[in-house]
Scaffold this motif. Structure first.
Motif, PDB file in Angstrom:
ATOM      1  N   ILE A 141       0.849  -1.194   0.000  1.00  6.38           N
ATOM      2  CA  ILE A 141       0.000   0.000   0.000  1.00  6.38           C
ATOM      3  C   ILE A 141       0.886   1.245   0.000  1.00  6.38           C
ATOM      4  O   ILE A 141       1.795   1.366   0.815  1.00  6.38           O
ATOM      5  N   ARG A 166      -2.490   6.330  -0.787  1.00 11.16           N
ATOM      6  CA  ARG A 166      -3.862   5.844  -0.740  1.00 11.16           C
ATOM      7  C   ARG A 166      -4.296   5.530   0.704  1.00 11.16           C
ATOM      8  O   ARG A 166      -5.412   5.069   0.938  1.00 11.16           O
ATOM      9  N   TRP A 244      -6.566  -3.937   0.669  1.00 11.60           N
ATOM     10  CA  TRP A 244      -6.009  -3.175  -0.450  1.00 11.60           C
ATOM     11  C   TRP A 244      -6.237  -3.972  -1.733  1.00 11.60           C
ATOM     12  O   TRP A 244      -5.794  -5.120  -1.857  1.00 11.60           O
ATOM     13  N   VAL A 249      -7.967   1.554  -0.587  1.00 11.43           N
ATOM     14  CA  VAL A 249      -7.944   0.858   0.699  1.00 11.43           C
ATOM     15  C   VAL A 249      -9.357   0.840   1.265  1.00 11.43           C
ATOM     16  O   VAL A 249     -10.017   1.894   1.341  1.00 11.43           O
TER      17      VAL A 249
END
Length: 542
Positions: A141, A166, A244, A249
């Motif tokens: 992520i 994100r 994710w 997310v």
């Protein structure tokens, strides 16, 4: 889909104890991994030093201790990614930093960009501003880091989004005041929507001098909705479970501890502030003068809830003007709360002082001098007991009294900590009633009788002050909202009362400067929040 579990480490640390705080980080992270299989542990702002470290940041030894702590965190090679806050020198400048430690390496650092310099904050005295976003890949992520105040401004979030983040991890040492948790969550909702990403908000808890940190760590999703909310004023690791999908997310709902009521949160803040002040400064316990009045009654209840009855002593110090009801109520409450209690008359001490002063007082009428002498006799007794027992004296003055100087230097102001320093008198009554809803430990007559210092026959506080219902409104406008006397009069308050109250506030700055610290619960407490000169020609009329 990649599943990630993030632990929000809502912990209480000791300012300046860098080795102890480092050990706590390692212990908390290791336990969270073993018990909850946490992938990432997010700790509060400036975890390694505690917050606020104030001028400890200027000590030459600081950098070496921080570098050693970071080396220890890396050497531990924990199977969990650590995100932790600390101050550090980079390029000759000191930054409020968040670092990411993974597989034994410091893989990323983010320097706080928005440095608060208002209310209790003084960060521009110490830190240089960061300039850049920090986006680091954790479990696949793209994650951005920010620190506390950054989340209250739009630029860091937009900068992070533009850099490809994100998910936002926000490290905090956000102090408590009434209604603060709701304010935080409103801001988090705005920022999460603006960045179109969830925010993991981890906050410090515990007391540090006059500040209290209430925790309330929270996970909000990209729509700004709360998915996880930690308990207020409680240490713990709270887990945020995320997914994710390579694009965004997604947040799983988890534990959402309800808000405390207004009175419950204030009461718990006072308990936390006293508990940590006593314990972190290694006092054996506390003692206080229990007068049979509302302020000392509430202070006793808070002290027992903070420390336990076995670490609290109460002393009644009656005089000629002490009513039988006061004596009875004090003894009654001490019995209800199971604390050590004794009664020591101040009459022989007062008489000895008066005999010694008689040549100097002859021909002069009685006035507040004799009243203040009673308070100072009590202060001498309490401080003597403190010296002998090692128990710290807690004073019992409230914010209304501190504002207008309705207190005696070296008398009822003598002590190490003032539990009610930021609590207006009207709120004192409300908190006493709240505490009695949990268990009736304060005799009802203490709450219902008119307040009196009992320093003269049939004395009432309202003989010298406006009714507290009026006084506290005037003080809130003048002290907390900085309104002028004319503005307050224009709001419908009596001119004579306003002008007298404002003058009393202004001329008693010298007393407040000599008062002990006390827990801050408002946005404008006496102390770090409000720094006025003692010597001043300022007039507050306009």
């Amino acid at each position: 889909m990649v599943n990630v579990t993030i632990g929000m480490a809502q912990i209480d640390v000791l300012v300046g104890d860098i080795p102890g705080n480092t050990c706590k980080v390692l212990a908390v992270a290791e336990r969270a991994f073993q018990e909850r299989q946490v992938d990432v542990m997010v700790f509060p702002e400036l975890t390694l030093t505690g917050y606020p470290p104030e001028d400890l940041l200027l000590r030459p030894a600081l950098q070496g201790r921080i570098e050693k702590a970071l080396a220890e965190l890396q050497a531990a090679r924990l199977p969990v990614t650590l995100v932790v806050g600390y101050p550090v020198l980079r390029g000759g400048k000191l930054f409020n930093m968040a670092g990411v430690i993974q597989d034994g390496e410091l893989i990323a650092e983010y320097a706080k960009q928005c440095l608060p310099n208002y209310q209790v904050f003084d960060e521009q005295r110490y830190f240089s501003k960061g300039q850049d976003a920090c986006v680091v890949t954790i479990k696949g992520i793209p994650v951005a880091l920010t620190v506390c105040e950054d989340i209250w401004h739009p630029e860091p979030m937009l900068q992070a989004r533009a850099a490809g983040a994100r998910l936002m991890l926000n490290l905090n040492a956000s102090p408590y005041h009434q209604g603060k948790q709701q304010e935080r969550e409103q801001i988090l909702a705005i920022q999460a929507k603006a960045g179109d990403m969830p925010i993991v908000y981890t906050n410090l808890c515990g007391g540090q001098d006059e500040l209290v940190f209430d925790g309330g760590s929270v996970l909000v999703d990209a729509a700004g909705d709360v998915c996880v909310r930690a308990a207020a004023f409680e240490e713990g690791v709270y887990t945020a479970r995320l997914e994710w999908d390579g694009v965004a997310v997604h947040c799983h709902d988890g534990e959402q501890v309800p808000y405390l009521s207004s009175h419950a949160s204030v009461y718990q803040a006072l308990v936390t502030g006293l508990r940590d002040y006593v314990n972190k400064n290694r006092f054996k316990g506390v003692l206080l003068g229990l007068s049979g009045g509302i302020d000392s009654a509430l202070t006793l209840a808070i002290a027992v809830d903070a420390l336990g009855a076995d670490r609290v002593e109460a002393v009644m110090m009656p005089f000629l003007y002490t009513s039988e009801l006061s004596r009875t109520d004090a003894a009654d409450q001490a019995a209800r709360m199971n604390v050590s209690y004794r009664s020591i008359s101040i009459e022989p001490i007062y008489d000895a002082f008066m005999a010694g002063l008689e040549p100097s007082f002859t021909g002069k009428p009685r006035d507040t001098t004799e009243e203040n002498l009673q308070a100072r006799c009590r202060g001498v007794i309490l401080m003597a007991l403190s010296n002998k027992t090692g128990y710290m004296v807690v004073t019992t003055g409230n914010k209304s009294e501190m504002a207008v100087g309705y207190s005696t230097l070296y008398g009822d102001m003598a002590g190490g900590f003032d539990v009610l320093k930021d609590v207006p008198k009207t709120l004192v009554f409300a908190l006493a009633e709240y505490r009695n809803t949990l268990a009736e430990v304060i005799p009802p007559s203490v709450i219902t009788r008119p307040p009196s210092a009992e320093l003269a026959p049939d004395q009432k506080d309202e003989d010298n002050l406006p009714p507290y219902s009026i006084l506290d409104q005037i003080l809130a406008l003048y002290v907390e909202q900085d309104q002028s006397a004319e503005d307050i009069i224009g709001a419908g308050f009596d001119r004579a009362q306003v002008e007298r109250v404002v003058r009393l506030v202004d001329v008693n700055e010298y007393k407040r400067r000599q008062a002990p610290p006390g827990t801050r619960i408002s946005e404008r407490a006496f102390g770090r929040d409000r720094r006025y000169p003692i010597t001043s020609g300022w007039k507050a009329g306009h």
